[in-house]
Design a protein around this motif. Structure first.
Motif, PDB file in Angstrom:
ATOM      1  N   GLN A 282       0.743  -1.200  -0.340  1.00 51.57           N
ATOM      2  CA  GLN A 282       0.199   0.211   0.258  1.00 51.57           C
ATOM      3  C   GLN A 282       0.893   1.146  -0.218  1.00 51.57           C
ATOM      4  OE1 GLN A 282      -3.364   0.612  -0.037  1.00 51.57           O
ATOM      5  NE2 GLN A 282      -3.260  -1.506  -0.948  1.00 51.57           N
TER       6      GLN A 282
ATOM      7  N   TRP B 135       3.393   2.323  -2.509  1.00 51.22           N
ATOM      8  CA  TRP B 135       3.071   2.594  -3.659  1.00 51.22           C
ATOM      9  C   TRP B 135       2.134   1.714  -4.113  1.00 51.22           C
ATOM     10  CZ3 TRP B 135       4.054  -1.364  -7.351  1.00 51.22           C
ATOM     11  CH2 TRP B 135       4.122  -2.535  -6.373  1.00 51.22           C
TER      12      TRP B 135
ATOM     13  N   THR C  16      -1.260   2.411  -4.824  1.00 51.96           N
ATOM     14  CA  THR C  16      -1.903   3.310  -4.738  1.00 51.96           C
ATOM     15  C   THR C  16      -2.305   4.196  -5.831  1.00 51.96           C
ATOM     16  OG1 THR C  16      -2.779   4.036  -2.743  1.00 51.96           O
ATOM     17  CG2 THR C  16      -1.042   4.303  -2.677  1.00 51.96           C
ATOM     18  N   ALA C  17      -3.586   4.451  -5.863  1.00 48.46           N
ATOM     19  CA  ALA C  17      -4.246   5.482  -6.735  1.00 48.46           C
ATOM     20  C   ALA C  17      -3.560   6.755  -6.052  1.00 48.46           C
ATOM     21  CB  ALA C  17      -5.055   5.229  -7.486  1.00 48.46           C
ATOM     22  N   ASN C  18      -3.917   7.302  -4.318  1.00 45.54           N
ATOM     23  CA  ASN C  18      -2.892   8.126  -4.276  1.00 45.54           C
ATOM     24  C   ASN C  18      -1.439   8.402  -4.108  1.00 45.54           C
ATOM     25  OD1 ASN C  18      -5.132   9.039  -3.883  1.00 45.54           O
ATOM     26  ND2 ASN C  18      -5.043   7.230  -1.542  1.00 45.54           N
ATOM     27  N   ASN C  19      -0.713   9.602  -5.167  1.00 43.44           N
ATOM     28  CA  ASN C  19       0.940   9.812  -4.538  1.00 43.44           C
ATOM     29  C   ASN C  19       1.141   9.839  -3.250  1.00 43.44           C
ATOM     30  OD1 ASN C  19       2.874  10.128  -6.097  1.00 43.44           O
ATOM     31  ND2 ASN C  19       2.652  12.811  -6.644  1.00 43.44           N
ATOM     32  N   THR C  20       1.669   9.104  -2.300  1.00 41.76           N
ATOM     33  CA  THR C  20       2.504   8.669  -1.615  1.00 41.76           C
ATOM     34  C   THR C  20       3.859   8.738  -1.370  1.00 41.76           C
ATOM     35  OG1 THR C  20       3.152   6.152  -1.723  1.00 41.76           O
ATOM     36  CG2 THR C  20       0.632   6.625  -1.202  1.00 41.76           C
TER      37      THR C  20
ATOM     38  N   GLN D 277       5.754   7.303  -3.098  1.00 39.64           N
ATOM     39  CA  GLN D 277       6.207   6.663  -4.733  1.00 39.64           C
ATOM     40  C   GLN D 277       7.324   8.174  -5.399  1.00 39.64           C
ATOM     41  OE1 GLN D 277       2.334   6.858  -7.411  1.00 39.64           O
ATOM     42  NE2 GLN D 277       0.788   6.262  -4.949  1.00 39.64           N
TER      43      GLN D 277
ATOM     44  N   ARG E 248       0.709  -2.108 -11.058  1.00 43.30           N
ATOM     45  CA  ARG E 248      -0.077  -1.460 -10.373  1.00 43.30           C
ATOM     46  C   ARG E 248      -1.518  -1.681 -11.569  1.00 43.30           C
ATOM     47  NH1 ARG E 248       1.293   3.887  -8.257  1.00 43.30           N
ATOM     48  NH2 ARG E 248      -0.416   5.050  -9.388  1.00 43.30           N
TER      49      ARG E 248
ATOM     50  N   ILE F 193      -4.890   0.208 -11.458  1.00 46.33           N
ATOM     51  CA  ILE F 193      -4.161   1.622 -11.410  1.00 46.33           C
ATOM     52  C   ILE F 193      -3.490   2.252 -11.864  1.00 46.33           C
ATOM     53  CG2 ILE F 193      -3.149   3.217  -9.444  1.00 46.33           C
ATOM     54  CD1 ILE F 193      -3.713   0.704  -7.287  1.00 46.33           C
TER      55      ILE F 193
ATOM     56  N   ASN G  17       2.255   5.503 -13.278  1.00 43.32           N
ATOM     57  CA  ASN G  17       2.694   6.336 -12.331  1.00 43.32           C
ATOM     58  C   ASN G  17       3.522   7.001 -13.287  1.00 43.32           C
ATOM     59  OD1 ASN G  17       4.608   8.523 -11.084  1.00 43.32           O
ATOM     60  ND2 ASN G  17       3.859   7.726  -9.009  1.00 43.32           N
TER      61      ASN G  17
END
Length: 554
Positions: A218, A220, A222-226, A229, A259, A264, A267
């Motif tokens: 989770q 990296w 994931t659709a959300n930027n973290t 990432q 992804r 997803i 990136n």
């Protein structure tokens, strides 16, 4: 292009130039009867015949030269030696020319600090206070909570807007990475630390998602930027620029495929990282040029390829083999040679010894620490699991008396507490670089001998400030003999250890080092954790055991 396609029908001068430009495509082999000869990386023998170069298979070479020898004609042999002399002379001239024109390497202070950081000699700067060892000791939560470490481990060419004191990647740093195998090893270990943090397993350039680790994915996947990432973008850029574009590309494609499999979108910044080019409107300030070198470009040019723990390791200079008795299919004993390629077969036979009347009296599993016909050492976890203590077989072991004082062995009048101390000292005593004075050599030898542990002796000898004191080319040609001399001195002079080694007979001896990707991985001296390594330490112990046994029987 294969070396054969470049040199067949070439002149001797053309071959010499090709050898200088593509040295890695060639190796010098030795035959007991016909001396040394040149071989290509594809296994073809290079011959000088008449006025041109010709390549033939090893069997053809032996046939041609053998027929000449039988007739008392040594023309081909003499041609081979003359050709090798030309190659050696050309290499020496290039080295002298390089020394005359290049001079010593000079680094800016930030470059030198970062290289010392990756050589495990301190922190990078006061504003980034982590040492390499401190980062490698971080647990999962530390890697989540801290942020500066990623910029220390994997610098990029531009100043970070989040940490302006972090190191920036320069051309001299990349060149040093590509020429320093110890730094490469440490970078590989750092990469594996991060992959584990992200729930990824690696073997060479092959990757897989770790099972039962959804919390790591989770970070990296994931659709959300973290934060992670962003860290991955930094890592990909670093490896792409440092001479490992294939590694960076394959890791990027693996991540993007994972992804897509989860529905997803890929990136886009990761793709940018492996196609990295400095853009004119970059929002971050470019790092200043240092050491008169431009910022690095993708290394498709002169830089050698930095292989991530997958590079070619040194091959043994000569075979290192010993013999033990095993049972044939009829139950009779026969002598069998132990090589690095037949452990499995030999161990299977040795496992039958418990029911073999003539040898069962010599087998004491508790005393020798044997398991399935093999005595494995170096791996402390394995020792604990098998309730054994085989540490005395390692090169770092220091034997002690009842007062806990070291019991040394001597070689040429000098006392050494461990084989590791001896081996590291001999780098400087037996292979000093040109121009090194006896006083310089003695200073570093005394520093090594002062180390309270064998592992620390190794660290001292590998200090970058001592590297120029060693003739590395000469050292590689003699290190195998130096090591076996040290092992023989240890076990021949220390009676208690000698008897313990003899008690391991007829087991095979294996230095059980960690697997690829783990700290301590060693495919030359150890077995790589799966018996695929050369296991030179184990082989040498077997040879020494055989010699000591023969001496004792006389």
């Amino acid at each position: 292009m294969s070396p054969e396609s470049r040199i067949n029908s070439a002149t001797r001068e053309q071959l010499v130039q090709d050898y200088l430009q593509h040295t890695g495509d060639y190796s010098i082999k030795s035959h007991a009867r016909f001396g040394h000869y040149l071989e290509t990386r594809t296994g073809q023998v290079v011959l000088w015949q008449g006025n041109t170069v010709r390549t033939v298979s090893p069997s053809q070479y032996l046939s041609i030269t053998g027929a000449e020898f039988d007739k008392g004609n040594y023309t081909q042999y003499e041609n081979n030696q003359a050709l090798l002399n030309d190659l050696e002379k050309a290499l020496e001239e290039r080295e002298v020319s390089s020394m005359d024109t290049e001079g010593p390497k000079c680094f800016s202070e930030p470059e030198e600090q970062w290289l010392r950081f990756y050589s495990r000699e301190g922190i990078c700067n006061e504003q980034c206070p982590f040492s390499y060892d401190q980062i490698m000791a971080m647990d999962e939560q530390d890697l989540v909570n801290h942020h500066q470490y990623i910029q220390l481990l994997f610098p990029n060419p531009h100043t970070s807007k989040y940490n302006p004191h972090a190191p920036t990647l320069t051309r001299p740093m990349i060149e040093e990475i590509n020429h320093d195998p110890d730094i490469q090893d440490n970078i590989s270990d750092a990469m594996d630390l991060m992959l584990e943090h992200w729930g990824i397993e690696r073997s060479g350039r092959h990757f897989a998602l770790t099972e039962n680790a959804p919390h790591r994915l989770q970070r990296w996947l994931t659709a959300n930027n973290t934060d992670d990432q962003l860290r991955i973008s930094r890592v990909l850029t670093f490896f792409y620029l440092c001479g490992a574009p294939k590694f960076a590309t394959e890791l990027c494609l693996f991540l993007q495929d994972a992804r897509r499999a989860e529905g997803i979108d890929p990136n886009p910044y990761w793709f940018d990282a492996i196609e990295y080019q400095k853009s004119p409107d970059d929002s971050e300030q470019p790092a200043p040029e240092t050491s008169d070198s431009p910022l690095p470009e993708p290394p498709s040019g002169p830089l050698p390829a930095f292989q991530i723990k997958n590079r070619a390791h040194y091959q043994p200079c000569q075979p290192c083999e010993y013999s033990i008795p095993i049972q044939d299919t009829a139950g009779k004993l026969c002598m069998t040679t132990v090589t690095t390629g037949n452990y499995d077969r030999v161990a299977q036979h040795l496992a039958l010894y418990e029911s073999h009347e003539s040898l069962s009296a010599n087998i004491d599993n508790k005393a020798t620490g044997s398991a399935w016909g093999a005595v494995r050492f170096y791996d402390q976890e394995l020792d604990q699991r098998l309730q054994q203590n085989n540490y005395y077989l390692t090169n770092t072991y220091i034997h002690r008396d009842k007062q806990d004082d070291p019991v040394c062995f001597t070689v040429n009048g000098r006392a050494y507490p461990s084989v590791e101390h001896y081996f590291q000292c001999m780098k400087f005593l037996a292979s000093p670089a040109k121009g090194v004075t006896p006083e310089q050599t003695e200073e570093v030898v005394q520093h090594i001998l002062s180390a309270p542990r064998g592992s620390l002796a190794k660290d001292i000898a590998r200090d970058r400030k001592y590297r120029d004191l060693i003739d590395l080319k000469h050292w590689e040609s003699i290190k195998q003999q130096i090591m076996i001399d040290g092992i023989y001195a240890k076990f021949s002079q220390l009676a208690e250890l000698k008897q313990r080694l003899l008690n391991t007979f007829p087991n095979i001896l294996i230095e059980h080092t960690p697997k690829e990707g783990k700290k301590g991985y060693d495919p030359y001296w150890g077995n790589s954790g799966d018996d695929s390594g050369h296991n030179m330490t184990g082989q040498m112990l077997g040879v020494v055991r055989q010699v000591l046994g023969q001496e004792q029987s006389h």
